[in-house]
Design a protein around this motif. Sequence first.
Motif, PDB file in Angstrom:
ATOM      1  N   TYR A  30       0.835  -1.199   0.000  1.00 20.71           N
ATOM      2  CA  TYR A  30       0.000   0.000   0.000  1.00 20.71           C
ATOM      3  C   TYR A  30       0.874   1.255   0.000  1.00 20.71           C
ATOM      4  O   TYR A  30       0.606   2.206  -0.738  1.00 20.71           O
ATOM      5  N   THR A  72      -6.511   7.871   3.311  1.00 19.83           N
ATOM      6  CA  THR A  72      -7.650   6.956   3.371  1.00 19.83           C
ATOM      7  C   THR A  72      -7.223   5.524   3.065  1.00 19.83           C
ATOM      8  O   THR A  72      -7.651   4.587   3.744  1.00 19.83           O
ATOM      9  N   VAL A  73      -6.382   5.348   2.066  1.00 18.96           N
ATOM     10  CA  VAL A  73      -5.890   4.006   1.728  1.00 18.96           C
ATOM     11  C   VAL A  73      -5.149   3.412   2.925  1.00 18.96           C
ATOM     12  O   VAL A  73      -5.368   2.257   3.297  1.00 18.96           O
ATOM     13  N   LEU A  75      -5.506   4.070   5.999  1.00 21.98           N
ATOM     14  CA  LEU A  75      -6.439   3.808   7.103  1.00 21.98           C
ATOM     15  C   LEU A  75      -7.255   2.533   6.907  1.00 21.98           C
ATOM     16  O   LEU A  75      -7.875   2.052   7.854  1.00 21.98           O
ATOM     17  N   THR A  76      -7.248   1.973   5.724  1.00 23.38           N
ATOM     18  CA  THR A  76      -7.982   0.723   5.499  1.00 23.38           C
ATOM     19  C   THR A  76      -7.235  -0.487   6.047  1.00 23.38           C
ATOM     20  O   THR A  76      -7.793  -1.572   6.123  1.00 23.38           O
ATOM     21  N   LYS A  78      -5.932  -2.880   8.641  1.00 24.43           N
ATOM     22  CA  LYS A  78      -6.354  -3.265   9.977  1.00 24.43           C
ATOM     23  C   LYS A  78      -5.225  -3.022  10.986  1.00 24.43           C
ATOM     24  O   LYS A  78      -4.092  -3.416  10.775  1.00 24.43           O
ATOM     25  N   THR A  82      -5.151   6.143  13.046  1.00 26.49           N
ATOM     26  CA  THR A  82      -5.209   7.410  12.320  1.00 26.49           C
ATOM     27  C   THR A  82      -3.913   8.182  12.519  1.00 26.49           C
ATOM     28  O   THR A  82      -3.363   8.751  11.571  1.00 26.49           O
TER      29      THR A  82
END
Length: 109
Positions: A30, A72-73, A75-76, A78, A82
């Motif tokens: 990511y 946002t990516v 934060l996906t 697990k 933040t």
Amino acid sequence: MSIDAGELAQSMLSAMKGVLSEKWPEIKEYAESEAKKLAESFVAIQTLKSAGKIDEEEAALHFSIQKNASRTVLLTIKGLSTLAAEQAINAALDVVKDTVNTAVGFTLI
């Protein structure tokens, strides 16, 4: 001065890795993708600004959108807080801000 997207992405990726070392195996792919997108976004901003197709406000908006998308990516994932996502993005941007700001001719980051 033009921006080298590959160089920028590598610098940002190294900074992210430093912040997210504990979760690096889960986040590596990511982070690589987001560093690349951010770098490509900076190249696009520089190109458009140099061509007179966008002004500083539009460039800042473009940057803000990509920064928020990258956050946002991250934060996906697990277990990634933040705060950790924000620290990773900030670290990545901090290592490239002088290069980017010089290339675009104004303070973008």
